[in-house]
Scaffold this motif. Structure first.
Motif, mmCIF file in Angstrom:
data_model
loop_
_atom_site.group_PDB
_atom_site.id
_atom_site.type_symbol
_atom_site.label_atom_id
_atom_site.label_comp_id
_atom_site.label_asym_id
_atom_site.label_seq_id
_atom_site.Cartn_x
_atom_site.Cartn_y
_atom_site.Cartn_z
ATOM 1 N N ASP A 164 8.218 7.161 -2.918
ATOM 2 C CA ASP A 164 8.897 5.887 -2.669
ATOM 3 C C ASP A 164 10.301 5.972 -3.269
ATOM 4 O O ASP A 164 10.431 6.144 -4.478
ATOM 5 C CB ASP A 164 8.153 4.731 -3.327
ATOM 6 C CG ASP A 164 6.779 4.509 -2.748
ATOM 7 O OD1 ASP A 164 6.593 4.794 -1.547
ATOM 8 O OD2 ASP A 164 5.900 4.032 -3.468
ATOM 9 N N GLN A 167 -2.048 4.953 5.005
ATOM 10 C CA GLN A 167 -1.734 4.069 3.898
ATOM 11 C C GLN A 167 -3.045 3.740 3.204
ATOM 12 O O GLN A 167 -4.070 3.545 3.859
ATOM 13 C CB GLN A 167 -0.986 2.831 4.335
ATOM 14 C CG GLN A 167 -1.629 2.015 5.409
ATOM 15 C CD GLN A 167 -0.722 0.891 5.883
ATOM 16 O OE1 GLN A 167 0.463 0.852 5.579
ATOM 17 N NE2 GLN A 167 -1.280 -0.023 6.621
ATOM 18 N N PRO A 206 0.770 12.076 -2.104
ATOM 19 C CA PRO A 206 1.453 10.786 -1.934
ATOM 20 C C PRO A 206 2.869 10.990 -1.390
ATOM 21 O O PRO A 206 3.544 11.955 -1.709
ATOM 22 C CB PRO A 206 1.497 10.188 -3.341
ATOM 23 C CG PRO A 206 1.154 11.289 -4.282
ATOM 24 C CD PRO A 206 0.498 12.376 -3.504
ATOM 25 N N MET A 212 0.834 -1.181 0.000
ATOM 26 C CA MET A 212 0.000 0.000 0.000
ATOM 27 C C MET A 212 0.877 1.241 0.000
ATOM 28 O O MET A 212 1.940 1.252 0.600
ATOM 29 C CB MET A 212 -0.917 0.043 1.211
ATOM 30 C CG MET A 212 -1.989 -1.010 1.231
ATOM 31 S SD MET A 212 -3.201 -0.626 2.515
ATOM 32 C CE MET A 212 -4.644 -0.668 1.535
ATOM 33 N N LYS A 213 0.409 2.253 -0.643
ATOM 34 C CA LYS A 213 1.114 3.527 -0.726
ATOM 35 C C LYS A 213 0.737 4.392 0.483
ATOM 36 O O LYS A 213 -0.365 4.291 1.003
ATOM 37 C CB LYS A 213 0.701 4.226 -2.019
ATOM 38 C CG LYS A 213 1.546 5.413 -2.358
ATOM 39 C CD LYS A 213 1.353 5.755 -3.830
ATOM 40 C CE LYS A 213 2.319 6.805 -4.261
ATOM 41 N NZ LYS A 213 3.692 6.385 -4.299
ATOM 42 N N GLN A 214 1.669 5.232 0.919
ATOM 43 C CA GLN A 214 1.374 6.155 2.009
ATOM 44 C C GLN A 214 1.050 7.533 1.445
ATOM 45 O O GLN A 214 1.589 7.938 0.418
ATOM 46 C CB GLN A 214 2.556 6.244 2.975
ATOM 47 C CG GLN A 214 2.726 4.973 3.775
ATOM 48 C CD GLN A 214 3.767 5.118 4.864
ATOM 49 O OE1 GLN A 214 4.603 6.011 4.854
ATOM 50 N NE2 GLN A 214 3.716 4.217 5.838
ATOM 51 N N TYR A 215 0.165 8.230 2.151
ATOM 52 C CA TYR A 215 -0.265 9.575 1.770
ATOM 53 C C TYR A 215 -0.189 10.478 2.988
ATOM 54 O O TYR A 215 -0.478 10.058 4.104
ATOM 55 C CB TYR A 215 -1.704 9.566 1.243
ATOM 56 C CG TYR A 215 -1.854 8.846 -0.063
ATOM 57 C CD1 TYR A 215 -1.826 9.542 -1.266
ATOM 58 C CD2 TYR A 215 -2.027 7.472 -0.107
ATOM 59 C CE1 TYR A 215 -1.961 8.880 -2.478
ATOM 60 C CE2 TYR A 215 -2.164 6.807 -1.315
ATOM 61 C CZ TYR A 215 -2.128 7.513 -2.492
ATOM 62 O OH TYR A 215 -2.248 6.860 -3.694
ATOM 63 N N ASP A 255 -4.964 3.342 -3.141
ATOM 64 C CA ASP A 255 -4.833 4.252 -4.285
ATOM 65 C C ASP A 255 -5.252 5.654 -3.864
ATOM 66 O O ASP A 255 -5.683 5.880 -2.730
ATOM 67 C CB ASP A 255 -5.650 3.755 -5.486
ATOM 68 C CG ASP A 255 -7.130 3.579 -5.177
ATOM 69 O OD1 ASP A 255 -7.654 4.220 -4.233
ATOM 70 O OD2 ASP A 255 -7.785 2.794 -5.891
#
Length: 113
Positions: free
Chosen positions: A112, A83, A109, A1-4, A86
């Motif tokens: 990374d 996290q 976002p 999962m991406k972090q924001y 999208d």
């Protein structure tokens, strides 16, 4: 999962709203909801910009100055790192936060590397 990063913008002037206790209670409930959903990573409020110290590298030296780096009518009052699968999911949480706080929330976002 991406972090924001959900960044909360506060006006520099004015008084806190009369219902600040209610807002803080609702924010705690939202944080609990994000924790239960597995989205919440970290959150913090910040002191006023006047408490900031700015470090700027110049010609092999580091200049230290008091106060915020830029003048503006708003400042970062706090932030939450979440996290999410999208951007749409991150915006979902950001919208809920903006509704609770009645303040602008920027969703960005985390890079990374």
């Amino acid at each position: 999962m991406k972090q924001y990063l959900l960044t909360i913008y506060q006006p520099d002037e004015g008084t806190p709203p009369d219902n600040l206790d209610e807002i803080m209670r609702d924010l705690q409930a939202l944080n609990d909801e994000m924790r239960a959903a597995g989205a919440w990573v970290f959150a913090a409020g910040l002191h006023a910009p006047s408490t900031a110290t700015v470090l700027r590298a110049e010609g092999g030296d580091v200049l230290v100055t008091d106060g915020p780096y830029i003048e503006s009518k708003e400042h970062i009052g706090g932030f939450t790192v979440i996290q999410a699968g999208d951007l749409d999911e991150a915006l979902y949480w950001g919208k809920k936060m903006a509704a609770v706080l009645t303040l602008p929330v920027e969703v960005r976002p985390v890079a990374d590397y």
